[in-house]
Write a protein that holds these residues in place. Structure first.
Motif, PDB file in Angstrom:
ATOM      1  N   VAL A  79       0.848  -1.190   0.000  1.00 52.58           N
ATOM      2  CA  VAL A  79       0.000   0.000   0.000  1.00 52.58           C
ATOM      3  C   VAL A  79       0.882   1.238   0.000  1.00 52.58           C
ATOM      4  O   VAL A  79       1.752   1.392   0.857  1.00 52.58           O
ATOM      5  CB  VAL A  79      -0.937   0.022   1.225  1.00 52.58           C
ATOM      6  CG1 VAL A  79      -1.777   1.296   1.224  1.00 52.58           C
ATOM      7  CG2 VAL A  79      -1.838  -1.208   1.231  1.00 52.58           C
ATOM      8  N   LYS A  85      -9.321  -0.498   1.311  1.00 46.08           N
ATOM      9  CA  LYS A  85      -9.247  -1.853   0.790  1.00 46.08           C
ATOM     10  C   LYS A  85      -9.584  -2.867   1.871  1.00 46.08           C
ATOM     11  O   LYS A  85      -9.592  -2.547   3.058  1.00 46.08           O
ATOM     12  CB  LYS A  85      -7.852  -2.161   0.218  1.00 46.08           C
ATOM     13  CG  LYS A  85      -6.745  -2.132   1.260  1.00 46.08           C
ATOM     14  CD  LYS A  85      -5.383  -2.400   0.639  1.00 46.08           C
ATOM     15  CE  LYS A  85      -5.237  -3.793   0.131  1.00 46.08           C
ATOM     16  NZ  LYS A  85      -5.189  -4.808   1.208  1.00 46.08           N
ATOM     17  N   SER A 106      -1.831  -5.305   4.786  1.00 45.53           N
ATOM     18  CA  SER A 106      -0.658  -4.920   3.991  1.00 45.53           C
ATOM     19  C   SER A 106       0.501  -5.832   4.352  1.00 45.53           C
ATOM     20  O   SER A 106       0.674  -6.204   5.516  1.00 45.53           O
ATOM     21  CB  SER A 106      -0.275  -3.455   4.242  1.00 45.53           C
ATOM     22  OG  SER A 106       0.932  -3.117   3.572  1.00 45.53           O
ATOM     23  N   GLY A 211      -0.573   3.987   4.135  1.00 53.49           N
ATOM     24  CA  GLY A 211       0.273   2.852   3.825  1.00 53.49           C
ATOM     25  C   GLY A 211       1.718   2.964   4.240  1.00 53.49           C
ATOM     26  O   GLY A 211       2.063   3.486   5.309  1.00 53.49           O
ATOM     27  N   TRP A 297      -2.618   0.632  -4.328  1.00 55.05           N
ATOM     28  CA  TRP A 297      -2.148  -0.616  -3.757  1.00 55.05           C
ATOM     29  C   TRP A 297      -2.018  -1.649  -4.866  1.00 55.05           C
ATOM     30  O   TRP A 297      -2.675  -1.561  -5.903  1.00 55.05           O
ATOM     31  CB  TRP A 297      -3.058  -1.117  -2.641  1.00 55.05           C
ATOM     32  CG  TRP A 297      -4.381  -1.664  -3.088  1.00 55.05           C
ATOM     33  CD1 TRP A 297      -5.509  -0.969  -3.382  1.00 55.05           C
ATOM     34  CD2 TRP A 297      -4.699  -3.046  -3.308  1.00 55.05           C
ATOM     35  NE1 TRP A 297      -6.509  -1.815  -3.764  1.00 55.05           N
ATOM     36  CE2 TRP A 297      -6.042  -3.098  -3.724  1.00 55.05           C
ATOM     37  CE3 TRP A 297      -3.972  -4.226  -3.192  1.00 55.05           C
ATOM     38  CZ2 TRP A 297      -6.676  -4.305  -4.032  1.00 55.05           C
ATOM     39  CZ3 TRP A 297      -4.610  -5.431  -3.492  1.00 55.05           C
ATOM     40  CH2 TRP A 297      -5.952  -5.450  -3.900  1.00 55.05           C
TER      41      TRP A 297
END
Length: 705
Positions: A79, A85, A106, A211, A297
C-alpha cells in the motif's frame, strides 16, 4: 560480429519513459556509456525479455479491494499513500459462538488505520476496539464486534484474544512481523436479534489506511542538501508520505519492484522530483493541494512495469539511466531546453501534423479515486468538447489512473493528455555531436522553419537510438508549448459530476397509526373473556407486524403475536381480567425489525356490562360496627357487592370498607366492624366479575356508638 553490431546500432541511447519500461529492464536497455557495458547488458537483457513472456497479474482495481480474499497464501499486498481496501484472511475460526477473523491488510509496515468499515458502513471504535456505532452493532449493552489492529512492526505481538481462544492453533509465535493486520472478533447474537444486529449477515471488514513508510532523501542529512534522520538502509527512520515521486523511488529500490536498491539512485534529481510533487496548486474551489500526491495498492506478483507506469503517469515522471550508471528522473515540470538542433544538425526530419479526422481527439474523459466518496472510482469533468465537429462524431480519449485521488489532479492530466494527443509528431535524425545528450533530456529545441518548426519545443516520447556506424542519433517526439503545464483551475478544471452518496440503511420504518383496544367474546360456558385488538396504517404486504404485551404488575412474562401476511390488524390471546397491560408494535422486513412504537396502557375487562342495582339496601349501627342488608340483583353476571361509608349523604368521597361475594337474586348481608363513632351513611354497589359497577344504592343514615 556483424549481427551483434547491428543490434547495438539499433538499441543504444534508450530513455525510460512511463510508456516504456520500468527499472528491471531499464538497467539493461538504457545506454550505458561504453561498448563493454553495452555488450555485457545484452546477454542479461535477453533473459529479461524471456521473462516478460510470462503473463503477470494486472494491477488490482480499487474495487478489487472491497472484499477480503480467502485463498491459500495470496501474494502480499503493498500500500502506497492512503487507500481503502480489504485484506487477505490468514485465520478464521469460531470458539464459543465468537468468530475470530485475522486479516492481513498490507504485507509491509504501514503508518496507521484511518477508518474502519463493516460492509462499507463506517463504524466507530471505542478505546478497547469495540464497535460502538452505528447503534445496531450493540444490543442490550453487548458489543457484538471488536476490531484490533497491528501496524506491521519488525517485531509484532500476537493477538491475545486469539491465543486465549485457540491456544494450540494460534500461539504467541504467531506475531505477524512486518504484516499490517486486523483482528475482527464477532460474537453471535441471539437468533431473534441476529438480522437486527447484522442486517447484512456476517460483517465484512475493510479499512482506509495510510500505507507504507517511505524514504525521503530530502530528510537525509547524509545526502547533499538533505536535512534529517532518514537513512535509506533503516526503514524505521522513514515516514509516511503521499508524494508519488517518493513512491516511485521506493518501488524502484524494493525487491517487488525494480530491485535496484537506493544506492543506484541519483538522489539530487529524486529530491527535486519530490519537491515538484509537493508544489502547491490551486483547485477550482480556490483551495490548495499538492501537485502530484495520491495513493494506490498492488500485490508483489503484479507486473512491476505496469505499477511503475501507473506511478510515472500520475506524477509525470520519466525514469532513465544516466551516463554514470545511476538512475535519474525527470520531474513533472517543463524545463527550458539546453539542446538546440537546427537544419545544419538534422539529416532527416518527418513532421506529421496529426490533423486526420479519425485521430483528432476532441475531449478527454478522466477517471480517478475520490476520497470524498469512500475512494470509489468516479468520472471527472470532461476536458474539451466531444461534439465540437459538425459530423456529430464523438472522438474522446480516456485517462484512467488508479493512483490519482484528486479531481484537480485528474483534470491537469486530462489537459496534458489532450495536448499530447493532438500535437504534431516529429521524427528526427541528427548529427551525434549536436544531439548526443538527447538521451538524458526530456525537452529539446528544434529550429527548422521549412517544416514549420520555428524554435519549437519537442518533448521526446520514444527511445533515443544511436547509429554508431554513421554517428547519428534518432528520436521521435511531439511539439508542445512552453507553458505545457500551465493550468487555470477556475477556468479549466470544470465541475465534477455529482457523486452518488452512499445509501445508509434506515432500517424498517416504525409502524404508524397504531391503536390498541380491549375487546370481549363469549367463551365456553357462556362467560366472556377479554383480548387485545390492535390495528395500524396499511404499508403494503412486504412487512410483517409483531404486537407485544405484558402485565404492568410483572407477574407474567412478555407475550407477542404476529399479524397474518398482508393484514394490518392482530389480536392477542385471552387476558387476565382486571389487569393492566402495556402494549407496543413493531414491523419486520427482510428479517430485520423496526423500532417499537411507544407503549399504550390498557386494562383487561372481560365483562363490560354492569349487573342490576341492589334492592332493599339498609344499615343499622352498633358499638363500633354496622349491619348491612340487601337483596342481590337478578343478573346472571352479578358477582359481589361493594360496601361504602361516608360521613355525609353523598356517594362522592365515600370509602370502600368491604366487598361481599354471593349469588344473584338472594337476600344477603354483612357486618362491618372497626368503625368510629358517629352518624354514617352507607352505599351498596353491585359489580360483575370484571369489577364493572352498577349504580349505587343508598342505605340512609345510621349511628355507630
Amino acid at each position: 560480429m556483424e549481427t551483434v553490431v547491428g543490434i547495438l546500432e539499433s538499441i543504444a541511447l534508450t530513455i525510460v519513459a512511463s510508456i516504456g519500461t520500468t527499472s528491471v529492464i531499464a538497467s539493461n536497455l538504457i545506454y550505458l556509456g561504453t561498448m563493454a557495458a553495452l555488450y555485457g547488458g545484452l546477454a542479461y537483457g535477453a533473459g529479461v525479455l524471456q521473462s516478460l513472456l510470462v503473463q503477470k497479474p494486472a494491477i488490482p482495481r480499487p474495487d478489487d479491494g472491497s472484499y477480503n480474499l480467502k485463498q491459500n497464501v495470496p501474494p502480499l499486498p503493498i500500500v502506497y499513500g492512503r487507500v481503502k481496501k480489504g485484506g487477505d484472511y490468514v485465520f478464521l475460526e469460531q470458539s464459543g459462538g465468537t468468530a475470530f477473523h485475522i486479516i492481513v491488510w498490507s504485507g509491509r509496515r504501514i503508518h496507521g488505520f484511518f477508518q474502519h468499515f463493516l460492509h462499507d458502513e463506517d463504524v466507530i471504535l471505542d478505546s478497547s476496539g469495540d464497535v460502538s456505532g452505528p447503534d445496531h452493532f450493540r444490543k442490550g449493552g453487548t458489543n457484538y464486534v471488536n476490531i484490533q489492529t497491528r501496524l506491521g512492526l519488525d517485531a509484532e505481538s500476537a493477538y491475545g484474544d486469539a491465543t486465549a481462544a485457540f491456544p494450540g492453533a494460534w500461539t504467541l509465535d504467531h506475531r505477524g512481523d512486518g504484516l499490517a493486520s486486523v483482528l475482527m472478533r464477532v460474537q453471535t447474537p441471539p437468533d431473534k436479534y441476529y438480522m437486527q444486529v447484522f442486517p447484512n449477515q456476517m460483517p465484512e471488514h475493510s479499512a482506509v489506511g495510510d500505507g507504507a513508510l517511505l524514504y525521503d532523501p530530502r530528510k537525509d542529512s547524509e545526502q547533499p542538501g538533505g536535512i534529517g534522520s532518514h537513512r535509506w538502509n533503516d526503514p524505521n527512520s522513514w515516514q509516511f508520505s503521499r508524494n508519488i515521486a517518493l513512491m516511485r523511488l521506493d518501488h524502484l529500490a524494493q525487491p517487488f519492484g525494480g530491485k535496484l536498491g537506493f544506492e543506484r539512485m541519483y538522489m539530487p534529481e529524486w529530491m527535486h522530483a519530490a519537491d515538484v510533487c509537493d508544489q502547491i496548486v490551486t483547485n477550482r474551489s480556490g483551495g490548495t493541494e499538492p501537485r502530484y500526491h495520491g495513493g494506490m495498492w498492488f500485490r508483489t506478483n503484479n507486473d512491476p512495469v505496469e505499477v511503475g507506469r501507473t506511478l510515472d503517469e500520475a506524477a509525470e515522471l520519466i525514469v532513465y539511466e544516466r551516463s554514470d550508471g545511476l538512475i535519474g528522473v525527470h520531474a513533472g515540470e517543463y524545463v527550458t531546453p539546453d539542446i538546440r538542433l537546427t537544419e545544419a544538425d538534422i539529416f532527416a526530419i518527418e513532421v506529421d501534423k496529426n490533423k486526420r479526422l479519425a485521430s483528432t481527439v476532441l475531449a478527454v474523459r478522466g477517471r480517478y479515486q475520490n476520497p470524498a466518496s469512500r475512494y470509489n472510482t468516479e468520472d471527472a469533468a470532461l476536458y474539451g468538447d466531444p461534439y465540437a465537429e459538425f459530423d456529430d462524431t464523438e472522438r474522446t480519449k480516456t485517462l484512467d489512473n488508479v493512483a490519482i485521488q484528486s479531481h484537480n489532479h485528474c483534470q491537469r492530466k486530462q489537459k496534458l493528455t489532450f495536448i499530447r494527443a493532438n500535437a504534431r509528431r516529429v521524427t528526427i535524425t541528427a548529427d551525434y555531436s549536436a544531439a548526443k545528450s538527447c538521451a538524458y533530456r526530456r525537452f529539446v529545441q528544434v529550429h527548422y522553419p521549412r517544416r514549420g518548426l520555428v524554435e519549437a519545443t519537442i518533448e521526446i516520447t520514444s527511445t533515443v537510438s544511436l547509429d554508431l556506424r554513421n554517428m547519428r542519433i534518432s528520436f521521435s517526439g511531439i511539439v508542445v508549448p512552453s507553458n505545457l503545464y500551465a493550468f487555470n483551475a477556475a477556468a479549466e478544471e470544470g465541475e465534477p459530476g455529482a457523486s452518488i452518496p452512499p445509501i445508509e440503511s434506515g432500517g424498517v420504518s416504525v409502524p404508524a397509526g397504531f391503536v390498541v383496544e380491549v375487546r370481549n367474546e363469549v367463551v365456553t360456558g357462556g362467560s366472556t373473556a377479554a383480548y387485545l385488538f390492535g390495528e395500524w396504517d396499511d404499508l403494503g404486504d412486504t412487512l410483517r407486524y409483531e404486537m407485544e404485551y405484558e402485565r404492568t404488575s410483572g407477574s407474567t412474562g412478555v407475550q407477542s403475536v404476529f399479524a397474518a401476511d398482508g393484514e394490518n390488524f392482530v389480536r392477542s390471546g385471552y387476558l387476565v381480567d382486571g389487569q393492566q397491560y402495556r402494549v407496543r408494535l413493531r414491523a419486520w422486513g427482510g428479517g430485520t425489525p423496526s423500532n417499537w412504537t411507544d407503549y399504550q396502557l390498557v386494562t383487561a375487562v372481560a365483562d363490560p356490562i354492569a349487573p342490576g342495582v341492589v334492592t332493599g339496601a339498609a344499615a343499622s349501627g352498633g358499638a363500633g360496627q354496622a349491619n348491612f342488608s340487601w337483596v342481590a340483583p337478578n343478573s346472571a353476571n352479578y358477582t359481589a357487592v361493594r360496601i361504602y361509608i361516608n360521613a355525609s349523604n353523598t356517594f362522592s368521597g365515600a370509602m370502600l370498607v368491604a366487598t361481599e361475594y354471593g349469588p344473584p337474586n338472594i337476600a344477603d348481608g354483612r357486618v362491618v366492624t372497626g368503625l368510629t363513632a358517629g352518624t354514617k351513611y352507607g352505599f351498596l354497589v353491585a359489580i360483575n366479575a370484571s369489577g364493572v359497577p352498577s349504580a349505587e344504592a343508598a342505605t340512609g343514615s345510621f349511628v355507630v356508638t
